[in-house]
Design a protein around this motif. Sequence first.
Motif, PDB file in Angstrom:
ATOM      1  N   GLU A 285     -32.368   4.991 -15.215  1.00  0.00           N
ATOM      2  CA  GLU A 285     -31.937   3.624 -14.923  1.00  0.00           C
ATOM      3  C   GLU A 285     -31.887   2.800 -16.197  1.00  0.00           C
ATOM      4  O   GLU A 285     -30.941   2.045 -16.420  1.00  0.00           O
ATOM      5  CB  GLU A 285     -32.880   2.988 -13.914  1.00  0.00           C
ATOM      6  N   ASN A 286     -32.896   2.952 -17.042  1.00  0.00           N
ATOM      7  CA  ASN A 286     -32.922   2.222 -18.312  1.00  0.00           C
ATOM      8  C   ASN A 286     -31.731   2.607 -19.184  1.00  0.00           C
ATOM      9  O   ASN A 286     -31.088   1.758 -19.783  1.00  0.00           O
ATOM     10  CB  ASN A 286     -34.232   2.501 -19.043  1.00  0.00           C
ATOM     11  N   LEU A 287     -31.431   3.884 -19.247  1.00  0.00           N
ATOM     12  CA  LEU A 287     -30.285   4.356 -20.015  1.00  0.00           C
ATOM     13  C   LEU A 287     -29.004   3.722 -19.503  1.00  0.00           C
ATOM     14  O   LEU A 287     -28.192   3.216 -20.261  1.00  0.00           O
ATOM     15  CB  LEU A 287     -30.184   5.883 -19.932  1.00  0.00           C
TER      16      LEU A 287
ATOM     17  N   THR B  46     -21.254   3.965 -16.215  1.00  0.00           N
ATOM     18  CA  THR B  46     -22.145   5.029 -15.756  1.00  0.00           C
ATOM     19  C   THR B  46     -21.529   5.858 -14.645  1.00  0.00           C
ATOM     20  O   THR B  46     -21.528   7.075 -14.688  1.00  0.00           O
ATOM     21  CB  THR B  46     -23.466   4.430 -15.250  1.00  0.00           C
TER      22      THR B  46
ATOM     23  N   VAL C 249     -45.624   0.607 -20.135  1.00  0.00           N
ATOM     24  CA  VAL C 249     -45.110   1.292 -18.956  1.00  0.00           C
ATOM     25  C   VAL C 249     -46.159   1.167 -17.856  1.00  0.00           C
ATOM     26  O   VAL C 249     -47.304   1.556 -18.052  1.00  0.00           O
ATOM     27  CB  VAL C 249     -44.807   2.787 -19.256  1.00  0.00           C
TER      28      VAL C 249
ATOM     29  N   HIS D 194     -45.643   4.297 -12.963  1.00  0.00           N
ATOM     30  CA  HIS D 194     -44.405   4.924 -13.407  1.00  0.00           C
ATOM     31  C   HIS D 194     -44.623   6.258 -14.115  1.00  0.00           C
ATOM     32  O   HIS D 194     -43.694   6.909 -14.501  1.00  0.00           O
ATOM     33  CB  HIS D 194     -43.631   3.996 -14.354  1.00  0.00           C
TER      34      HIS D 194
ATOM     35  N   GLU E  75     -28.582   0.965 -17.610  1.00  0.00           N
ATOM     36  CA  GLU E  75     -28.541  -0.488 -17.752  1.00  0.00           C
ATOM     37  C   GLU E  75     -28.416  -0.926 -19.205  1.00  0.00           C
ATOM     38  O   GLU E  75     -27.709  -1.873 -19.509  1.00  0.00           O
ATOM     39  CB  GLU E  75     -29.777  -1.111 -17.125  1.00  0.00           C
ATOM     40  N   SER E  76     -29.114  -0.231 -20.080  1.00  0.00           N
ATOM     41  CA  SER E  76     -29.152  -0.653 -21.476  1.00  0.00           C
ATOM     42  C   SER E  76     -27.961  -0.185 -22.297  1.00  0.00           C
ATOM     43  O   SER E  76     -27.551  -0.872 -23.229  1.00  0.00           O
ATOM     44  CB  SER E  76     -30.430  -0.140 -22.137  1.00  0.00           C
ATOM     45  N   TYR E  77     -27.427   0.973 -21.973  1.00  0.00           N
ATOM     46  CA  TYR E  77     -26.417   1.556 -22.853  1.00  0.00           C
ATOM     47  C   TYR E  77     -25.067   1.818 -22.192  1.00  0.00           C
ATOM     48  O   TYR E  77     -24.031   1.648 -22.818  1.00  0.00           O
ATOM     49  CB  TYR E  77     -26.931   2.871 -23.453  1.00  0.00           C
TER      50      TYR E  77
END
Length: 52
Positions: free
Chosen positions: A2-4, A13, A47, A51, A6-8
């Motif tokens: 999800e971070n990948l 996606t 973190v 998680h 949203e961030s990149y």
Amino acid sequence: MENLFESYLGGVTFSLVDAEDIDDLDEELRENLPRAHAERAAVPNGVPEGHW
């Protein structure tokens, strides 16, 4: 992941990754992660404990 996304990758996606594949991966992680053990030193600061 999800971070990948949203961030990149943002909205692109879902043109690169099939949503069903993500669902399959999520299910596999939910089943197997409870048996995994992480070393505290390997978890990045900030973190939430739930998680890892």
